[in-house]
Design an enzyme around this catalytic site. Sequence first.
Site, short mmCIF file in Angstrom:
data_model
loop_
_atom_site.label_atom_id
_atom_site.label_comp_id
_atom_site.label_asym_id
_atom_site.label_seq_id
_atom_site.Cartn_x
_atom_site.Cartn_y
_atom_site.Cartn_z
N HIS A 37 -56.84 27.76 76.53
CA HIS A 37 -58.29 27.65 76.40
C HIS A 37 -58.66 26.24 75.93
O HIS A 37 -58.07 25.72 74.97
CB HIS A 37 -58.81 28.69 75.42
CG HIS A 37 -58.75 30.08 75.95
ND1 HIS A 37 -58.44 31.18 75.17
CD2 HIS A 37 -58.96 30.56 77.20
CE1 HIS A 37 -58.46 32.27 75.92
NE2 HIS A 37 -58.78 31.92 77.16
N GLU A 66 -59.40 25.17 72.33
CA GLU A 66 -58.32 25.48 71.38
C GLU A 66 -57.25 24.40 71.43
O GLU A 66 -56.05 24.64 71.23
CB GLU A 66 -57.75 26.87 71.69
CG GLU A 66 -58.82 27.97 71.54
CD GLU A 66 -58.35 29.36 71.96
OE1 GLU A 66 -57.12 29.55 72.15
OE2 GLU A 66 -59.21 30.25 72.08
N HIS A 77 -52.81 30.39 70.49
CA HIS A 77 -54.26 30.28 70.61
C HIS A 77 -54.84 30.06 69.21
O HIS A 77 -54.12 30.01 68.21
CB HIS A 77 -54.85 31.57 71.20
CG HIS A 77 -54.54 31.78 72.64
ND1 HIS A 77 -55.48 31.63 73.64
CD2 HIS A 77 -53.39 32.13 73.28
CE1 HIS A 77 -54.93 31.87 74.82
NE2 HIS A 77 -53.66 32.18 74.62
N GLU A 87 -52.71 33.88 67.21
CA GLU A 87 -54.01 33.27 66.95
C GLU A 87 -53.92 32.48 65.63
O GLU A 87 -53.97 33.04 64.55
CB GLU A 87 -55.11 34.34 66.86
CG GLU A 87 -55.31 35.14 68.13
CD GLU A 87 -56.10 34.39 69.19
OE1 GLU A 87 -56.57 33.27 68.91
OE2 GLU A 87 -56.26 34.94 70.30
#
Length: 294
Positions: free
Chosen positions: A59, A62, A205, A264
């Site tokens: 992404h 990110e 991420h 994450e």
Amino acid sequence: MYSEQSYRYADLLEGVRQLSGRYPFLSSHVIGESVMGKPLLALRCGTGQRRIHMNGSFHANEWITSALLMRFVADLSAAYCSGEEIGGQRVADLCREVTLWVVPMVNPDGVELSQEGLSERHPYYRQLLEWNRGSAQFEGWKANIRGVDLNDQFPAFWEEECKRRGIESPGPRDYPGPYPLSEPEAAAMASFTDRMGFHAVMALHTQGREIYWNYRDYEPADSEQLAKKLARASGYEAVKLSGSDAGYKDWYIQRYRRPGFTVEAGYGENPLPMSKFDHIYMELQPLLLEMLRL
């Protein structure tokens, strides 16, 4: 290896140049190209039979994940060549058992857009403005340069993800594309993964300090325990996730029935600022090292 404000594709190229020149332990390889023709780089560390993969910046906003992975590669390479330890682990011993393959920046076009914005000379200028609802602010852009979310691109119940997202045209986020692996970045990652036959993978991420380890019961029986090891190393939480399909980790688990994780990193609002880099890396480094021991 990076500026104080962001981590750009140019920083990645310079970091790879410096590290590969300094450490014979490390080699770089081109595994494909982005929509805009930027080489997608994979870094190889180690010589072991067990093959582990990590990737970042699926992404666009990110992009700090690329800097985090590059820092880990730098630390690993330095410790290997000096004979030192990281976290009580002698890296030279570990890297005789494991080969780590890192793709630090899967989505370089999107990263560039989210960081630098849009110039009138950009070949997708009109489309990008339209896809961004007329706004010239691209800091929140997650997709690739064609407005496709690369982590909704994989053939793992892709049709279900399309229904769930309900987004039928390009945009800043959550558009799964016209068909699975339509985007060269996603196709390159799938081909690379098939070619290498990794024993375990991790997609990095931001944000949330969580570790996702399952996919529709396709995961191996020990995946939850492995995720708990990663959680203990980092202070992150191992979470059983539902209601998500077509991600890289999802596809890998379904296709290979091997351990796959989405991590994450950090906490806050994307894009996480570089001012949080050192704190996030202190949490993350033990997790990345534990990933090599799985």
